[in-house]
Write a protein that holds these residues in place. Structure first.
Motif, PDB file in Angstrom:
ATOM      1  N   GLY A 230     -75.757 102.940  11.521  1.00 36.57           N
ATOM      2  CA  GLY A 230     -76.222 103.893  12.533  1.00 36.57           C
ATOM      3  C   GLY A 230     -77.551 104.527  12.168  1.00 36.57           C
ATOM      4  N   ARG A 231     -77.745 104.825  10.907  1.00 41.58           N
ATOM      5  CA  ARG A 231     -79.007 105.429  10.470  1.00 41.58           C
ATOM      6  C   ARG A 231     -80.145 104.416  10.591  1.00 41.58           C
ATOM      7  N   LEU A 232     -79.874 103.159  10.274  1.00 43.05           N
ATOM      8  CA  LEU A 232     -80.892 102.113  10.417  1.00 43.05           C
ATOM      9  C   LEU A 232     -81.262 101.883  11.881  1.00 43.05           C
ATOM     10  N   LYS A 233     -80.276 101.957  12.765  1.00 44.25           N
ATOM     11  CA  LYS A 233     -80.530 101.710  14.189  1.00 44.25           C
ATOM     12  C   LYS A 233     -81.425 102.771  14.814  1.00 44.25           C
ATOM     13  N   LYS A 234     -81.545 103.919  14.173  1.00 39.29           N
ATOM     14  CA  LYS A 234     -82.423 104.973  14.678  1.00 39.29           C
ATOM     15  C   LYS A 234     -83.889 104.720  14.344  1.00 39.29           C
ATOM     16  N   ARG A 235     -84.156 103.727  13.514  1.00 39.77           N
ATOM     17  CA  ARG A 235     -85.525 103.435  13.094  1.00 39.77           C
ATOM     18  C   ARG A 235     -86.200 102.494  14.084  1.00 39.77           C
ATOM     19  N   ASP A 236     -87.438 102.810  14.421  1.00 42.09           N
ATOM     20  CA  ASP A 236     -88.221 101.954  15.314  1.00 42.09           C
ATOM     21  C   ASP A 236     -88.523 100.633  14.640  1.00 42.09           C
ATOM     22  N   GLY A 237     -88.479  99.562  15.425  1.00 39.65           N
ATOM     23  CA  GLY A 237     -88.846  98.249  14.920  1.00 39.65           C
ATOM     24  C   GLY A 237     -87.811  97.597  14.023  1.00 39.65           C
ATOM     25  N   VAL A 238     -86.609  98.172  13.967  1.00 35.33           N
ATOM     26  CA  VAL A 238     -85.554  97.633  13.105  1.00 35.33           C
ATOM     27  C   VAL A 238     -84.394  97.134  13.963  1.00 35.33           C
ATOM     28  N   GLU A 239     -84.009  95.906  13.717  1.00 33.88           N
ATOM     29  CA  GLU A 239     -82.757  95.386  14.276  1.00 33.88           C
ATOM     30  C   GLU A 239     -81.746  95.409  13.139  1.00 33.88           C
ATOM     31  N   ALA A 240     -80.808  96.323  13.227  1.00 36.70           N
ATOM     32  CA  ALA A 240     -79.790  96.475  12.175  1.00 36.70           C
ATOM     33  C   ALA A 240     -78.532  95.736  12.606  1.00 36.70           C
ATOM     34  N   ARG A 241     -78.017  94.910  11.697  1.00 29.98           N
ATOM     35  CA  ARG A 241     -76.826  94.109  11.989  1.00 29.98           C
ATOM     36  C   ARG A 241     -75.784  94.336  10.907  1.00 29.98           C
ATOM     37  N   LEU A 242     -74.538  94.168  11.283  1.00 33.35           N
ATOM     38  CA  LEU A 242     -73.435  94.296  10.335  1.00 33.35           C
ATOM     39  C   LEU A 242     -72.909  92.906  10.007  1.00 33.35           C
ATOM     40  N   LEU A 243     -72.858  92.582   8.724  1.00 30.04           N
ATOM     41  CA  LEU A 243     -72.257  91.341   8.259  1.00 30.04           C
ATOM     42  C   LEU A 243     -71.008  91.724   7.468  1.00 30.04           C
ATOM     43  N   ASP A 244     -69.864  91.560   8.109  1.00 26.78           N
ATOM     44  CA  ASP A 244     -68.582  91.928   7.514  1.00 26.78           C
ATOM     45  C   ASP A 244     -67.996  90.683   6.856  1.00 26.78           C
ATOM     46  N   LEU A 245     -67.727  90.758   5.561  1.00 32.19           N
ATOM     47  CA  LEU A 245     -67.210  89.586   4.852  1.00 32.19           C
ATOM     48  C   LEU A 245     -65.846  89.142   5.373  1.00 32.19           C
ATOM     49  N   ARG A 246     -65.139  89.987   6.104  1.00 32.16           N
ATOM     50  CA  ARG A 246     -63.905  89.542   6.756  1.00 32.16           C
ATOM     51  C   ARG A 246     -64.200  88.447   7.790  1.00 32.16           C
ATOM     52  N   ASP A 247     -65.412  88.460   8.337  1.00 29.97           N
ATOM     53  CA  ASP A 247     -65.807  87.459   9.336  1.00 29.97           C
ATOM     54  C   ASP A 247     -66.317  86.169   8.700  1.00 29.97           C
TER      55      ASP A 247
END
Length: 194
Positions: free
Chosen positions: A26-43
């Motif tokens: 969530g904190r990364l998604k607030k930054r301009d020019g950043v696409e923040a993604r979640l890589l969950d090792l369960r997946d």
């Protein structure tokens, strides 16, 4: 657009790691020019690394396991990483180390930051991961977030984890600033070299 992947380093039942992973995402998604993604090792349920040729071997064929191919592709598409890691017995979880070990060139010359928890707030886990990162030609940044035991215990007791994480907002912003600076510098250098 800069792609930063937050890697959830635990697959345990009732795990804590989802909460700090979502928080830093969530904190990364607030930054301009950043696409923040979640890589969950369960997946990405990868087998333990068992190949005859290591990932760093020049000219090796891609590994045949479909989950490993998907994981490798996600790492290749990322410009930088935040590893959310527990500390188990002075080190990172086996599932995280295994996921790291399946890949090599796709990690190279990218920045890595760490959010940790567990024994000693995960500091010893991060120290081991920094050494691994250097071997993979990742650039581990100095700043990191170490979550105090009180937030971890709040998770297990049904308490307010978010309040504990909010106390780390300043530290997390400093880490993200450093991560994005190094990510931009390394991305520029990789572009010039290609």
């Amino acid at each position: 657009m800069t792609v930063i992947s937050v890697i959830v380093g635990s697959t345990r039942q009732g795990r804590f790691s989802e909460k700090p992973a979502q928080w830093i995402l969530g904190r990364l998604k607030k930054r301009d020019g950043v696409e923040a993604r979640l890589l969950d090792l369960r997946d990405f349920p990868m087998p333990f690394f068992d190949q005859p040729v290591p990932p760093a071997m020049p000219g090796r064929a891609p590994y045949e396991n479909e989950v490993v191919q998907k994981w490798t592709s996600e790492i290749a598409q990322s410009d930088g990483f935040v590893f959310v890691t527990p500390e188990y017995n002075f080190g990172p979880s086996a599932v995280l180390k295994n996921a790291i070990d399946w890949v090599y060139p796709e990690w190279n010359r990218k920045a890595a930051a760490f959010v940790s928890y567990g024994g000693a707030a995960g500091v010893r886990s991060v120290q081991q991961l920094r050494e691994t990162a250097i071997e993979l030609q990742l650039a581990p940044i100095r700043s990191s977030v170490h979550i105090p035991a009180a937030s971890l215990w709040a998770h297990f007791q049904g308490g307010d984890v978010d309040a504990g994480l909010a106390e780390l907002d300043g530290v997390s912003e400093a880490m993200i600033d450093d991560l994005l600076w190094w990510t931009a510098a390394l991305k520029t250098a990789r572009t010039r070299a290609s």
